[in-house]
Design an enzyme around this catalytic site. Structure first.
Site, mmCIF file in Angstrom:
data_model
loop_
_atom_site.group_PDB
_atom_site.id
_atom_site.type_symbol
_atom_site.label_atom_id
_atom_site.label_comp_id
_atom_site.label_asym_id
_atom_site.label_seq_id
_atom_site.Cartn_x
_atom_site.Cartn_y
_atom_site.Cartn_z
ATOM 1 N N ASP A 15 -7.861 1.565 -24.835
ATOM 2 C CA ASP A 15 -8.701 1.388 -23.653
ATOM 3 C C ASP A 15 -9.010 2.680 -22.930
ATOM 4 O OD1 ASP A 15 -7.030 -1.647 -22.846
ATOM 5 O OD2 ASP A 15 -8.929 -1.267 -23.835
ATOM 6 N N PRO A 18 0.827 -1.218 0.000
ATOM 7 C CA PRO A 18 0.000 0.000 0.000
ATOM 8 C C PRO A 18 0.861 1.267 0.000
ATOM 9 C CG PRO A 18 -0.739 -1.545 1.690
ATOM 10 C CD PRO A 18 0.571 -2.059 1.174
ATOM 11 N N GLU A 31 2.385 -8.192 8.449
ATOM 12 C CA GLU A 31 2.568 -6.734 8.450
ATOM 13 C C GLU A 31 3.483 -6.288 7.322
ATOM 14 O OE1 GLU A 31 -0.080 -7.107 10.907
ATOM 15 O OE2 GLU A 31 0.565 -5.048 10.433
#
Ligand code: 4FV
Length: 248
Positions: free
Chosen positions: A170, A90, A117
């Protein structure tokens, strides 16, 4: 072989079915792409095959140990020193169509999937070339993120989407969302396909599609519109859309 993906993971079986179906499955069969999974646990030396430990400084959860990951990476790099190492996290830069296109120019990517983690920070310092995120949310592992990346990148490999199709057309190609798509039946429970799409008038059809792409993007993703390279005609169309009542 156009592109190789080596995936370092504690759960190699997660990759079996998703990457064997449909377009990606055919691309693997046709050897346009190669996807290999490497189990990090195979690079432990202790009889309990320990791959994680408690965080220094305390705190919740476990952290993936550096040694098994280091051995796994070095075993792949020994065969392919130029392979680029990507850690899915992330904290990484957001995966985008542009980034996927850039990654598709690399012959060999090593994708490191975290669990718990995450990995010991020294893995990133010593080995990782790029940290990439598929979105601002927390998954139980990097495996699904790795599959998303493999899918998005593979679409840029010539032949993967089939001869007449290229990822260049696209959504997001020029930072615009795609226009509405329709197929048979023309009339579904009284809801009909826009007339222009059955008019055969191709310039009118492409104008309609451009207007709808601009409308949808300005409504749903104005952030993208700010980055889109709009033509003078696009700006005129946007004026029309913003001034027209049916903009809302
Ligand atoms: C993720 C993401 C992600 C974080 C902790 C795995 C998890 C666990 N990876 N984009 N979003 N990873 O949530 O790439 O180790």
């Amino acid at each position: 072989m156009r592109m190789r993906f080596d995936v370092l993971t504690l759960f190699p079986d997660m990759f079996s079915s998703p990457l064997r179906e449909s377009i990606l499955g055919k691309a693997v069969e046709r050897e346009l792409i190669q996807i290999r999974t490497i189990n990090i646990r195979d690079f432990t030396l202790d009889k309990h095959q320990v791959v994680d430990d408690t965080p220094y400084g305390g705190g919740q959860g476990m952290v993936m140990k550096v040694e098994p990951i280091a051995r796994a990476i070095e075993s792949v790099k020994s065969q392919s020193p130029s392979a680029r190492i990507i850690y899915l996290t992330p904290q990484g830069k957001p995966l985008s169509q542009d980034l996927a296109r850039r990654l598709s120019t690399q012959p060999h990517l090593i994708l490191l999937c975290g669990r718990y983690e995450g990995v010991d920070e020294r893995v990133k310092e010593l080995y990782v070339d790029e940290e990439i995120s598929i979105g601002d949310y927390v998954l139980t592992g990097g495996e699904l993120a790795a599959m998303v990346l493999i899918d998005a990148v593979s679409r840029f490999i010539p032949g993967v989407l089939g001869c007449d199709r290229s990822a260049e057309e696209d959504s997001f190609f020029d930072f615009l969302l795609e226009y509405p798509q329709y197929t048979r039946p023309f009339n579904f429970r009284g809801s009909c396909v826009p007339e222009v799409l059955v008019s055969g008038n191709h310039s009118a059809i492409s104008l309609w599609r451009r207007r709808e792409a601009l409308r949808r993007t300005s409504l749903r993703r104005p952030d993208l519109l700010a980055r889109a390279n709009l033509s003078e005609e696009d700006k005129r169309l946007l004026e029309e859309i913003l001034n027209s009542s049916d903009h809302c």
